[in-house]
Design a protein around this motif. Sequence first.
Motif, PDB file in Angstrom:
ATOM      1  N   GLU A   1       1.473   0.300  -8.405  1.00  0.00           N
ATOM      2  CA  GLU A   1       1.511  -0.982  -9.100  1.00  0.00           C
ATOM      3  C   GLU A   1       2.904  -1.219  -9.652  1.00  0.00           C
ATOM      4  OE1 GLU A   1      -1.567  -0.735 -12.021  1.00  0.00           O
ATOM      5  OE2 GLU A   1      -3.050  -1.567 -10.642  1.00  0.00           O
TER       6      GLU A   1
ATOM      7  N   ALA B   1      -3.815  -5.574  -0.989  1.00  0.00           N
ATOM      8  CA  ALA B   1      -2.656  -5.653  -1.862  1.00  0.00           C
ATOM      9  C   ALA B   1      -2.510  -7.071  -2.381  1.00  0.00           C
ATOM     10  CB  ALA B   1      -1.402  -5.252  -1.089  1.00  0.00           C
ATOM     11  N   ARG B   2      -2.029  -7.185  -3.605  1.00  0.00           N
ATOM     12  CA  ARG B   2      -1.777  -8.508  -4.189  1.00  0.00           C
ATOM     13  C   ARG B   2      -0.329  -8.585  -4.624  1.00  0.00           C
ATOM     14  NH1 ARG B   2      -6.705 -10.742  -4.927  1.00  0.00           N
ATOM     15  NH2 ARG B   2      -5.981 -12.502  -6.159  1.00  0.00           N
TER      16      ARG B   2
ATOM     17  N   MET C   1       0.382  -7.523 -13.873  1.00  0.00           N
ATOM     18  CA  MET C   1       0.870  -6.800 -12.690  1.00  0.00           C
ATOM     19  C   MET C   1       1.434  -7.764 -11.658  1.00  0.00           C
ATOM     20  SD  MET C   1       0.718  -3.629 -12.902  1.00  0.00           S
ATOM     21  CE  MET C   1       0.272  -2.739 -14.382  1.00  0.00           C
TER      22      MET C   1
ATOM     23  N   HIS D   1      -3.340  -1.207  -3.026  1.00  0.00           N
ATOM     24  CA  HIS D   1      -4.514  -0.361  -3.160  1.00  0.00           C
ATOM     25  C   HIS D   1      -4.932   0.243  -1.817  1.00  0.00           C
ATOM     26  CE1 HIS D   1      -8.099   1.163  -5.047  1.00  0.00           C
ATOM     27  NE2 HIS D   1      -8.847   0.577  -4.122  1.00  0.00           N
TER      28      HIS D   1
ATOM     29  N   LYS E   1       4.893  -3.561 -12.464  1.00  0.00           N
ATOM     30  CA  LYS E   1       4.719  -4.522 -13.567  1.00  0.00           C
ATOM     31  C   LYS E   1       5.681  -5.685 -13.387  1.00  0.00           C
ATOM     32  CE  LYS E   1       3.645  -1.136 -17.149  1.00  0.00           C
ATOM     33  NZ  LYS E   1       4.409  -0.009 -16.598  1.00  0.00           N
TER      34      LYS E   1
ATOM     35  N   GLN F   1       0.249  -5.198  -6.728  1.00  0.00           N
ATOM     36  CA  GLN F   1      -0.789  -4.167  -6.766  1.00  0.00           C
ATOM     37  C   GLN F   1      -1.104  -3.761  -5.345  1.00  0.00           C
ATOM     38  OE1 GLN F   1      -3.032  -7.060  -9.054  1.00  0.00           O
ATOM     39  NE2 GLN F   1      -4.025  -5.314 -10.061  1.00  0.00           N
TER      40      GLN F   1
ATOM     41  N   SER G   1      -0.931   3.605  -2.577  1.00  0.00           N
ATOM     42  CA  SER G   1      -1.348   2.821  -3.745  1.00  0.00           C
ATOM     43  C   SER G   1      -0.267   2.889  -4.807  1.00  0.00           C
ATOM     44  CB  SER G   1      -2.637   3.391  -4.357  1.00  0.00           C
ATOM     45  OG  SER G   1      -3.680   3.386  -3.420  1.00  0.00           O
TER      46      SER G   1
END
Lengths: 368, 242, 301
Positions: C24, C59-60, C1, C6, C26, C4, C22
Amino acid sequence: MKRFTGFVLKEFRHIFRDRRSLFILFGMPVAQIMLFGFAITNEINNVDLAILDRSKDDTTKEIINKIAASEYFSIEQFLDSESEIAPVFRKGKVKAVLYFEPDFGKKLIQPGRAKIQVVTDATDPNVASTVSNYIASILQSYQQETRRVVEPEYQVVSEVRMLYNPELKSVYMFVPGVMTVILMLVSAMMTSISITREKEQGTMEILLVSPLKPLQVILGKVFPYVFLSITNAVVIVVLSIFVFGVPVNGSLFLLALESILFIVTSLALGILISTISATQQTAMMVSLMGLMLPVILLSGFIFPISSMPLPLQLISHIVPAKWFIVIVKGIMLKGVGFAYLWKETLILAGMTLFFIGLSAKKYKIRLE
Amino acid sequence: MKNENAITVSELTKTFGTFTAVNAISFEVKKGEIFGFLGANGAGKTTAMKMLIGILKPSSGQATVAGFDVHTESEAIKRNIGYMSQKFALYDDLTVRENITFFGGIYGLSRKRIQEKSKQLIEDLGLGAVGKSLVGSLPLGWKQKLAFSVAMLHDPQIVFLDEPTGGVDPITRRQFWEMIYKAAHAGTTLFVTTHYMDEAEYCNRVSIMVNGKIEALDTPKNLKQHFEAATMNDVFLKLARG
Amino acid sequence: MSIQVHEIYKSYGQVNALDNISFEVKSGELFGLIGPDGAGKTTLFRILTTLLLPDRGNARVAGYDVVRDLNAIRRHVGYMPGRFSLYQDLTVEENLEFFATIFGTTIAENYDLIKDIYVQIEPFKDRRAGKLSGGMKQKLALSCALIHRPKVLFLDEPTTGVDPVSRKEFWEMLKRLQEKDITILVSTPYMDEAALCDQIALMQDGKILEIDTPEAIVRHYPKPIYKVGAHDMYLLIETLKAYPHRHSVYPFGEYVHYTDTRMDFDSGELQTFLEAHNLSEIHIEETAPTIEDTFMELAKP
């Protein structure tokens, strides 16, 4: 390091491509020093006088000749009666009327006292008091020559010697002030505008989302202005020495060091302003209102601090420019060394540290 | 014969130095029509529109707007048209009512008329709850609808709209177009300047300007047929890419 | 991912700019945030590029936390803000050179990545950025955002205010970039651009209405849609709104998109109704839903 030089290069490009900033940077110092040196002056020259001589004897003639001979006054007209005094002032040309009482010469011999009255136009109080002082000193010298007493002279005869600026040349007073104003303007206003411009144009967003450290951004912004401010300080000192003949009695090296200290103070203030302003316009307003006005009004540049009301005197202590003016006057005019200026220098350095600390704390690594 | 054209433009030209911004354009807009005036940035559509609303003198050519000559009667034109732009429409720091009163005032509406109009307008737009709120605090869609109504306050014959629905959400955009259809139905002529091709789809007829000239002028349907394109966006692409 | 997000929340005073977001993305994906002005797209971008702190949630990006790993993220992402944000008084080349320098790289080192885009503006490399056309500014901004070979590219409304030709070219460039293994998060208010993304999130008022591939999103549209035309648009809309079985009536260019509340909709019946209301040249035909139809159906109060 490459990042830093790249940043500085970009800053210089901004500066040299913007006519407005170029003008402020290089036009202003020259314009200001010329303006203050030539046009704005506290000295009096060829002030128009009117004379009402009710005695018309040899003594009054001698005194009148002496006054007419001085470069400070020119005699505009002779009046015949007291009723002409008011109209003559109303016309506005004449700044002072000299009134000799009847039998002035005789009274001077017997009983040894004669009266002369100086009526001045006090709508301009500075000129009025200067005029009366000058006339008083002319009378004083006349009386010393003749050893007779002319009233209303000083009961206590005081002898005034002007130290450091014997000719009371106003350009001596203005050079330190102009230097202070210019350094403040260039350093604080230009840096704050250049930082807020990045915010306004949205480029700050991109700079923040880059590996540049906040400190690098700030130093990169500030560095060109340190350089330009030093150039300006040199231009001002050179102009004042060679165009106006202002002496530098103290150490040029010390003057340079103190100037750099003040430049850093101003830059720190500029950064502080940029952290609280969102637009170039705000930065400009804050710089002008918050810095320029105190610098001009409260630093002792134009109005002597000692004659201000106590609250203003207290406020003037927190105006960095005040301390710098004291330092510059000390070095240039009095020729004193660091031993006499360490206190002012310490205060200035303390302020600088405080501003740097505050702006570092306020500087945002994110938007809001 | 009665003149049914709201706007007649003939060989209208504007040059700036050696640069010809608008190059002898000619077209007519019928009364009650929704006319789309399209072009890329820099194609000259803003310059052309400025001449039509009487704030820029043409270099040559003729044009009448609402029956008035753009050369000699620009003041009369200004009184008979409405204008709404996305860049400037209303004062953000005035309330809804203050804006209505101000714009009513500059078009010389009586105080009584302004009161009637603003009551009706606030009711129609469902702005009752925010009548005293600053315009700046309203969502973009509301602002745009309000701005359009304000441009219509003095019942102008023609309303010029500059990119009226850019950035507005799809539902509000449709409400906006319904307002435009309603105004056109009532006989007002709508002149829409835009480079958003989806706005073009809603117009009765559109002209496409390229480099100062009008390169195409027809109904969206005919243009799509002629250029064998599915959307106005494709028509524009074919035209601009040559 | 690659990204991300959240349960992110962010509010300004009373306004909820982001309300429980939220999703994601890829690695290598072209992900579109689709929504009008005020949907919260810019706020979300700013949180993901470490410019703003979320009120709640985490969040990343490229494996780094957007709150804690500020410096790492700033090294690895490219960001193109909504407004043209380059130095207008610097030339094209000076701008690019500057951004290369502050990211500690050179133009030569990553030239292969920007070559496709940069060659189009290279003939103007000595021109000041402020004097470029909208399309060229955008290409320069993209080159600058790419010059340090970011892992993730954030493009906030890159095509707003740009003419259709430049818009088309821009999307073609993004498609080619994707092949170079860069994850792209792009926002746009144009519904027609959504179809060009791998995945899209429809956003309005700080909320995500739906996330899916563009094909799936239109496939999930719950009803048959009819396009209806007639000689008078205003009358048509008013009449359709008065039709008792209408579910939604939205003008769509020269037609109206109409949906019915009933499963067994009979177009003949509607035709009769419209004719009875003085409409002529009536045309009723089933049509495929678009992303805009879906958006309006989801956002319908």
